[in-house]
Design a protein around this motif. Structure first.
Motif, PDB file in Angstrom:
ATOM      1  N   SER A 222       0.820  -1.212   0.000  1.00 37.26           N
ATOM      2  CA  SER A 222       0.000   0.000   0.000  1.00 37.26           C
ATOM      3  C   SER A 222       0.856   1.265   0.000  1.00 37.26           C
ATOM      4  O   SER A 222       0.349   2.370  -0.023  1.00 37.26           O
ATOM      5  CB  SER A 222      -0.967  -0.012   1.178  1.00 37.26           C
ATOM      6  OG  SER A 222      -0.252  -0.075   2.388  1.00 37.26           O
ATOM      7  N   HIS A 223       2.180   1.110   0.014  1.00 32.40           N
ATOM      8  CA  HIS A 223       3.077   2.263  -0.107  1.00 32.40           C
ATOM      9  C   HIS A 223       3.742   2.286  -1.476  1.00 32.40           C
ATOM     10  O   HIS A 223       4.581   3.130  -1.749  1.00 32.40           O
ATOM     11  CB  HIS A 223       4.140   2.194   0.993  1.00 32.40           C
ATOM     12  CG  HIS A 223       5.023   0.980   0.883  1.00 32.40           C
ATOM     13  ND1 HIS A 223       4.523  -0.307   0.944  1.00 32.40           N
ATOM     14  CD2 HIS A 223       6.361   0.852   0.682  1.00 32.40           C
ATOM     15  CE1 HIS A 223       5.519  -1.178   0.801  1.00 32.40           C
ATOM     16  NE2 HIS A 223       6.633  -0.499   0.637  1.00 32.40           N
ATOM     17  N   MET A 224       3.372   1.376  -2.356  1.00 32.74           N
ATOM     18  CA  MET A 224       4.077   1.192  -3.628  1.00 32.74           C
ATOM     19  C   MET A 224       3.508   2.095  -4.710  1.00 32.74           C
ATOM     20  O   MET A 224       2.649   1.685  -5.502  1.00 32.74           O
ATOM     21  CB  MET A 224       3.963  -0.271  -4.060  1.00 32.74           C
ATOM     22  CG  MET A 224       4.764  -1.235  -3.189  1.00 32.74           C
ATOM     23  SD  MET A 224       6.555  -0.938  -3.294  1.00 32.74           S
ATOM     24  CE  MET A 224       7.160  -2.615  -2.999  1.00 32.74           C
ATOM     25  N   LEU A 225       3.987   3.317  -4.765  1.00 35.31           N
ATOM     26  CA  LEU A 225       3.482   4.264  -5.751  1.00 35.31           C
ATOM     27  C   LEU A 225       4.009   3.990  -7.146  1.00 35.31           C
ATOM     28  O   LEU A 225       3.363   4.329  -8.137  1.00 35.31           O
ATOM     29  CB  LEU A 225       3.854   5.684  -5.337  1.00 35.31           C
ATOM     30  CG  LEU A 225       2.919   6.283  -4.299  1.00 35.31           C
ATOM     31  CD1 LEU A 225       3.519   7.555  -3.740  1.00 35.31           C
ATOM     32  CD2 LEU A 225       1.567   6.573  -4.944  1.00 35.31           C
ATOM     33  N   GLY A 226       5.206   3.407  -7.230  1.00 33.51           N
ATOM     34  CA  GLY A 226       5.779   3.111  -8.540  1.00 33.51           C
ATOM     35  C   GLY A 226       4.847   2.202  -9.330  1.00 33.51           C
ATOM     36  O   GLY A 226       4.533   2.462 -10.498  1.00 33.51           O
TER      37      GLY A 226
ATOM     38  N   LEU B  42       1.674   1.670  -8.634  1.00 31.53           N
ATOM     39  CA  LEU B  42       0.364   2.310  -8.796  1.00 31.53           C
ATOM     40  C   LEU B  42       0.326   3.142 -10.073  1.00 31.53           C
ATOM     41  O   LEU B  42      -0.658   3.142 -10.812  1.00 31.53           O
ATOM     42  CB  LEU B  42       0.074   3.208  -7.593  1.00 31.53           C
ATOM     43  CG  LEU B  42      -1.225   4.003  -7.700  1.00 31.53           C
ATOM     44  CD1 LEU B  42      -2.420   3.067  -7.624  1.00 31.53           C
ATOM     45  CD2 LEU B  42      -1.297   5.059  -6.615  1.00 31.53           C
ATOM     46  N   ALA B  43       1.416   3.866 -10.312  1.00 39.34           N
ATOM     47  CA  ALA B  43       1.423   4.797 -11.443  1.00 39.34           C
ATOM     48  C   ALA B  43       1.340   4.084 -12.779  1.00 39.34           C
ATOM     49  O   ALA B  43       0.923   4.667 -13.777  1.00 39.34           O
ATOM     50  CB  ALA B  43       2.673   5.680 -11.375  1.00 39.34           C
TER      51      ALA B  43
ATOM     52  N   LEU C 243      12.153   5.955  -2.466  1.00 33.63           N
ATOM     53  CA  LEU C 243      10.810   5.693  -1.917  1.00 33.63           C
ATOM     54  C   LEU C 243      10.760   4.246  -1.464  1.00 33.63           C
ATOM     55  O   LEU C 243      11.001   3.367  -2.297  1.00 33.63           O
ATOM     56  CB  LEU C 243       9.722   5.946  -2.959  1.00 33.63           C
ATOM     57  CG  LEU C 243       9.482   7.388  -3.359  1.00 33.63           C
ATOM     58  CD1 LEU C 243       8.398   7.449  -4.428  1.00 33.63           C
ATOM     59  CD2 LEU C 243       9.096   8.234  -2.166  1.00 33.63           C
TER      60      LEU C 243
ATOM     61  N   ARG D 120       9.034  -1.707   5.813  1.00 35.01           N
ATOM     62  CA  ARG D 120       9.221  -1.227   4.443  1.00 35.01           C
ATOM     63  C   ARG D 120      10.645  -0.696   4.341  1.00 35.01           C
ATOM     64  O   ARG D 120      11.023   0.215   5.079  1.00 35.01           O
ATOM     65  CB  ARG D 120       8.251  -0.097   4.129  1.00 35.01           C
ATOM     66  CG  ARG D 120       6.786  -0.446   4.271  1.00 35.01           C
ATOM     67  CD  ARG D 120       5.994   0.842   4.247  1.00 35.01           C
ATOM     68  NE  ARG D 120       4.562   0.614   4.365  1.00 35.01           N
ATOM     69  CZ  ARG D 120       3.700   1.579   4.682  1.00 35.01           C
ATOM     70  NH1 ARG D 120       4.131   2.807   4.937  1.00 35.01           N
ATOM     71  NH2 ARG D 120       2.411   1.316   4.748  1.00 35.01           N
TER      72      ARG D 120
ATOM     73  N   ASP E 215      10.634   0.660  -3.287  1.00 35.94           N
ATOM     74  CA  ASP E 215       9.680   1.015  -4.355  1.00 35.94           C
ATOM     75  C   ASP E 215      10.421   1.719  -5.490  1.00 35.94           C
ATOM     76  O   ASP E 215      10.339   1.310  -6.647  1.00 35.94           O
ATOM     77  CB  ASP E 215       8.577   1.894  -3.765  1.00 35.94           C
ATOM     78  CG  ASP E 215       7.444   2.195  -4.736  1.00 35.94           C
ATOM     79  OD1 ASP E 215       7.346   1.515  -5.779  1.00 35.94           O
ATOM     80  OD2 ASP E 215       6.642   3.107  -4.453  1.00 35.94           O
ATOM     81  N   VAL E 216      11.175   2.757  -5.151  1.00 36.04           N
ATOM     82  CA  VAL E 216      11.850   3.597  -6.147  1.00 36.04           C
ATOM     83  C   VAL E 216      13.196   4.023  -5.582  1.00 36.04           C
ATOM     84  O   VAL E 216      13.311   4.283  -4.384  1.00 36.04           O
ATOM     85  CB  VAL E 216      10.989   4.865  -6.426  1.00 36.04           C
ATOM     86  CG1 VAL E 216      11.778   5.937  -7.158  1.00 36.04           C
ATOM     87  CG2 VAL E 216       9.719   4.493  -7.205  1.00 36.04           C
TER      88      VAL E 216
ATOM     89  N   LEU F 162       8.753   8.216 -14.440  1.00 38.66           N
ATOM     90  CA  LEU F 162       7.739   8.432 -15.485  1.00 38.66           C
ATOM     91  C   LEU F 162       8.458   8.808 -16.769  1.00 38.66           C
ATOM     92  O   LEU F 162       9.164   9.813 -16.816  1.00 38.66           O
ATOM     93  CB  LEU F 162       6.782   9.567 -15.087  1.00 38.66           C
ATOM     94  CG  LEU F 162       5.981   9.390 -13.795  1.00 38.66           C
ATOM     95  CD1 LEU F 162       5.230  10.685 -13.467  1.00 38.66           C
ATOM     96  CD2 LEU F 162       5.004   8.226 -13.920  1.00 38.66           C
TER      97      LEU F 162
ATOM     98  N   GLY G 299      -2.392   9.098 -10.501  1.00 40.50           N
ATOM     99  CA  GLY G 299      -1.350   8.236  -9.950  1.00 40.50           C
ATOM    100  C   GLY G 299       0.049   8.735 -10.304  1.00 40.50           C
ATOM    101  O   GLY G 299       0.989   8.600  -9.512  1.00 40.50           O
ATOM    102  N   HIS G 300       0.183   9.333 -11.478  1.00 45.20           N
ATOM    103  CA  HIS G 300       1.480   9.892 -11.880  1.00 45.20           C
ATOM    104  C   HIS G 300       1.811  11.139 -11.069  1.00 45.20           C
ATOM    105  O   HIS G 300       2.960  11.361 -10.696  1.00 45.20           O
ATOM    106  CB  HIS G 300       1.471  10.218 -13.376  1.00 45.20           C
ATOM    107  CG  HIS G 300       1.101   9.061 -14.245  1.00 45.20           C
ATOM    108  ND1 HIS G 300       0.009   9.075 -15.066  1.00 45.20           N
ATOM    109  CD2 HIS G 300       1.648   7.827 -14.381  1.00 45.20           C
ATOM    110  CE1 HIS G 300      -0.082   7.907 -15.702  1.00 45.20           C
ATOM    111  NE2 HIS G 300       0.895   7.130 -15.288  1.00 45.20           N
TER     112      HIS G 300
ATOM    113  N   LEU H 285       3.038   9.891  -7.755  1.00 42.59           N
ATOM    114  CA  LEU H 285       4.386   9.323  -7.781  1.00 42.59           C
ATOM    115  C   LEU H 285       5.453  10.411  -7.930  1.00 42.59           C
ATOM    116  O   LEU H 285       6.446  10.422  -7.211  1.00 42.59           O
ATOM    117  CB  LEU H 285       4.494   8.308  -8.920  1.00 42.59           C
ATOM    118  CG  LEU H 285       5.876   7.701  -9.156  1.00 42.59           C
ATOM    119  CD1 LEU H 285       6.435   7.054  -7.894  1.00 42.59           C
ATOM    120  CD2 LEU H 285       5.824   6.679 -10.291  1.00 42.59           C
TER     121      LEU H 285
END
Lengths: 406, 406
Positions: free
Chosen positions: A365-369, A371-372, B43, B135, B140-141, B148, B157-158, B161
């Motif tokens: 639920s923290h994974m924005l990469g 999600l995008a 991230l 985490r 994630d990033v 992007l 979502g972008h 991010l």
């Protein structure tokens, strides 16, 4: 634990359609009609030509064909926009342009391609039936017809029809006004130099974008620190005179969950666990005393994003005058298998391509990469432990993924 | 006769991507990235807790379970936003909130649900593995990652991010600027009292709506009468400093086709017949001397609407920085049979529901009532005489039909 359907119903119960307002037809794009649109005129408004050619009396062209043209004297032109009432004499023709009114007596049009193009005398090689290449007054729409029913989401074709029917103003629902509140001491504005333990307040910008992508208006947006007095003061009298306030953060099980603490004390807002992953901690209600409608979303960005689509978007649809249940949902084929939690509905972020979905990377639920990258949510119902590759899954599209723009 | 593909290529050849400009990440919604977005931070930015609970050293909880809790003294709290660097001593614990930074030495988190919730001493009933509910920084990033790529159509979502990656500004293409010109003596503004032979200038409002629905900007909009001097003057120096001018009307075979007459004389714009129904008469080019890019659409409202989707929209996509070929096209099943003209591509206006399409009423190029009901165009290729019920047909969605809004 509350089901997704129960919580969605609780959120929907907080809101209703926004008031109606008159807007010029050109400004109605993307709005929802609050009243039927009734044609003020017939469409077409008068019998007119469907082609550039020659206005004729069909009976005058008996036997005309390529090898046997019938030659008629030309009594001038009728252009589109010609407001005179012409009369076509028997045995004669007039040049006529597409959209131009038929002269009285004319009952057919011979296209210019079936003539020698003559300006004084024209040789015509077609024997038309009565009504050939003629558009009859009112054959599309009659004055007084309801051309667009209340509830229509106005697109360019609707603008064209209402305008053509000579309706200068239409009645639409006001855009829903939403105030967006992000909460948490850990949040700092984008572009800040981050200290250890701080993160960018991406939820604030994300929620603004979601509200705009849903066709609603951001009435105001603030970030509040975990200060009970400040949170209470804002939620009892939010900026922007909103129809709805959306908060993120501060609704979980922790010792610093200020939104939950404050609103539990003030009353009117219920905090619940919803059987959904991500997005279990949720709340909604009207703040006691002030009557402000509020939906409190969890603070994890992905949970907040998913919760917006599942709970807030239906409410925004209802406020805008749309059917909240019509969500653009579609069935897709799972291009791979994946495990889900059986006790909850799981909103898996997926990429859809040609009707096949695959998970868009890490599902934390923290994974924005991940999600995008997603274009849809696969809503895997409670009771499912594993989505099998090849199975059908119900999906809803994500806001901002516009098919027409690729 | 020119094919649809040839004419689309001719229109695309007139335009290129608009210049890049920097905008705040919050203002990038609906724009297309002109440059990659690179993460400024990891991230997550630091190791943090995925749950509300207790920060522990996993080794301290050997053997802990429901019937045999391990009790540890609590050395205070770590809240989200706590910027201090805490150290977790061996044999001790700290309360920790979701998103809060792990204290040094902590290697796992026990959720509050697996504890007695103690504030001074906590009884913990879980033996976590190392890394449980943690985490990791950068999982994630990573700072420096392209999060992007250029060419991304920015959705909520972008925005989330890029913001989370601490990127305050992104580089996007300027919105395409389009000047809209309707022509014809027969046209009067909506709301006018109509004389015989006059019709409302619905094309003007329709084209403005189409341009807006395509995410472009209406630079200016005018109606011009069929006056060669006025048309010439405007097209050589259009209002609004546009990237592209779109006209409707005056391009057919008639004697009063002013746009065609004027631009044929000035030069630079080609007028052609395209093998498409509706929408055969088309033109495009750059006006000689002034270099203004212009696409001339036919004046029939339905022809103009279809031509916009088939020829102008790909150009607007290309100008916006998108792939012009990605049109959201989909295959659907014909829910009924219908006849088409074999020598042309036929753009049948259809209503799509659950993957099945049916024609939306009368298909005449003046039939706005039917157009307004349509949700897609079925593009039936040249060479087809009849679409059989049950056959697969290629469709493109219409602008303004937003699945996410129902």
């Amino acid at each position: 634990m509350r089901s997704v359907e129960e919580h969605r119903a609780a959120v929907l119960a907080l809101v209703g359609p926004t008031p109606a307002q008159a807007v010029s037809v050109g400004a109605a794009l993307g709005r929802v009609l609050a009243a039927d649109v009734t044609a003020a005129v017939d469409l077409p408004g008068f019998d007119n030509s469907a082609m550039d050619g020659y206005a004729v009396r069909a009976a005058d062209l008996a036997g005309a064909h390529e090898s046997a043209p019938v030659v008629l004297p030309v009594d001038g032109d009728v252009a589109a926009g010609d407001t005179a009432r012409h009369v076509l004499a028997t045995g004669r023709t007039m040049r006529i342009m597409t959209g131009a009114p038929l002269p009285d007596g004319c009952d057919a049009v011979v296209p210019v391609e079936r003539s020698d193009g003559g300006a004084d005398r024209a040789a015509l090689t077609l024997e038309p039936e009565v009504g050939r290449h003629v558009r009859r007054r009112g054959e599309d729409v009659r004055a007084g017809d309801v051309v667009l029913p209340a509830g229509t989401l106005v697109g360019p074709g609707h603008v064209a029809l209402a305008a053509a029917a000579n309706v200068p103003e239409v009645t639409v629902h006001r855009r829903p006004r939403v105030t967006v509140v992000s909460t948490g001491d850990e949040l700092v504005p984008v572009g800040s130099s981050l200290e250890h333990g701080q993160i960018v307040d991406s939820n604030h910008l994300m929620l603004r974008a979601l509200v705009e992508a849903a066709g609603a208006e951001v009435a105001a947006g603030v970030h509040l620190r975990d200060d009970a007095d400040a949170v209470r003061a804002f939620l009892e009298a939010p900026d922007g005179d909103p129809d709805l306030v959306i908060t993120t953060g501060g609704v979980s099980m922790g010792a610093y969950d200020t939104v939950k603490e404050v609103l539990s004390e003030v009353g009117g807002v219920e905090f619940v666990k919803v059987a959904m992953r991500p997005g279990m901690p949720q709340g909604c209600g009207t703040v006691a005393g002030s009557g402000v409608a509020v939906v409190t979303l969890p603070g994890n960005p992905v949970s907040s994003f998913v919760s917006f689509h599942v709970f807030v978007l239906p409410a925004l649809r209802a406020m805008a005058g749309l059917d909240p249940a019509v969500d653009g949902g579609f069935e897709a084929v799972a291009g791979e298998g994946w495990s889900t939690v059986p006790e909850k509905l799981e909103a898996t972020r997926v990429v859809e391509e040609d009707g096949v979905v695959r998970r868009s990377g890490g599902q934390g639920s923290h994974m924005l990469g991940a999600l995008a990258e997603a274009t849809a949510l696969a809503l895997v119902p409670a009771g499912t432990e594993h989505v099998e590759a090849g199975a059908s899954v119900h999906c809803v599209p994500l806001l901002g993924h516009d098919r027409t723009r690729g």
